[in-house]
Design a protein around this motif. Structure first.
Motif, PDB file in Angstrom:
ATOM      1  N   LEU A 136      -1.459   1.229   4.824  1.00  7.43           N
ATOM      2  CA  LEU A 136      -2.224   2.282   4.154  1.00  7.43           C
ATOM      3  C   LEU A 136      -3.551   1.788   3.583  1.00  7.43           C
ATOM      4  CD1 LEU A 136       0.772   4.023   2.359  1.00  7.43           C
ATOM      5  CD2 LEU A 136      -0.552   4.941   4.273  1.00  7.43           C
ATOM      6  N   ARG A 137      -3.923   0.552   3.865  1.00  4.76           N
ATOM      7  CA  ARG A 137      -5.138  -0.024   3.281  1.00  4.76           C
ATOM      8  C   ARG A 137      -6.397   0.738   3.681  1.00  4.76           C
ATOM      9  NH1 ARG A 137      -4.172  -2.900   7.797  1.00  4.76           N
ATOM     10  NH2 ARG A 137      -5.947  -3.632   9.016  1.00  4.76           N
ATOM     11  N   GLY A 138      -6.383   1.361   4.822  1.00  5.04           N
ATOM     12  CA  GLY A 138      -7.548   2.115   5.286  1.00  5.04           C
ATOM     13  C   GLY A 138      -7.825   3.364   4.461  1.00  5.04           C
ATOM     14  N   TYR A 139      -6.882   3.769   3.628  1.00  2.77           N
ATOM     15  CA  TYR A 139      -7.057   4.955   2.790  1.00  2.77           C
ATOM     16  C   TYR A 139      -7.521   4.611   1.379  1.00  2.77           C
ATOM     17  CZ  TYR A 139      -4.838   7.424   6.587  1.00  2.77           C
ATOM     18  OH  TYR A 139      -4.554   7.942   7.830  1.00  2.77           O
ATOM     19  N   GLY A 140      -7.882   3.353   1.154  1.00  2.00           N
ATOM     20  CA  GLY A 140      -8.435   2.933  -0.134  1.00  2.00           C
ATOM     21  C   GLY A 140      -7.444   3.055  -1.269  1.00  2.00           C
TER      22      GLY A 140
END
Length: 170
Positions: A136-140
């Motif tokens: 989920l890192r791409g969702y900040g």
């Protein structure tokens, strides 16, 4: 920054688990009722798909994965045995079969989504300590808080179920 935030969180979670473990099965299911939609949302957000040309794992890795899955399922069943026994008292045979069928299909859906998310992320996610945080890192910040909520509700529901089983034995 909050001083002793970790200790305060641990104590609060333990108190919440004790509170939930002494209540009805419906109250005990509250963390799971919050966890499952969050988990489904996280899995849907991470559906990048497997890279083109990716093959199935080797037979020995596939077999080892099956053994690990059975061991993990057995551990979770043992941890939740007290709750499962309490649930069984409230259902007739038909209701019990229906609940098992719904559980089977929902868990199957979660597993299929999880496999697809992991395949799409590649080997790097398998080395990370917290795969959902990685996925989920791409969702900040939103992804971080979603991953944190997943981990918290999973821990809370497991701890409450364990405490319920232990308190029922005492």
């Amino acid at each position: 920054p909050i001083f002793y935030a970790r200790e305060i969180g641990m104590a609060g979670t333990l108190l919440a688990s004790f509170f939930l473990s002494g209540r009805s099965v419906r109250a005990l299911s509250l963390p799971s009722a919050l966890l499952l939609p969050l988990l489904l949302s996280a899995l849907l957000l991470t559906q990048n798909g497997a890279p083109a040309g990716q093959s199935w794992p080797a037979a020995d890795a596939f077999a080892l994965g099956g053994v690990k899955a059975l061991a993990y399922a057995g551990m979770n069943t043992a941890l939740s045995s007290g709750v499962l026994c309490d649930m069984q008292k409230n259902l007739d045979k038909k209701g019990l079969c229906r609940a098992c069928a719904w559980l089977f299909f929902f868990v199957l859906l979660l597993l299929l989504l999880g496999v697809r998310a992991l395949q799409g992320a590649g080997n790097e996610v398998m080395q990370s300590a917290l795969p959902f945080v990685f996925l989920l890192r791409g969702y900040g910040k939103t992804g971080f808080y979603l991953a944190a909520a997943l981990l918290y509700f999973a821990s809370l529901s497991t701890l409450a179920a364990i405490l319920r089983a232990l308190l029922r034995q005492a």
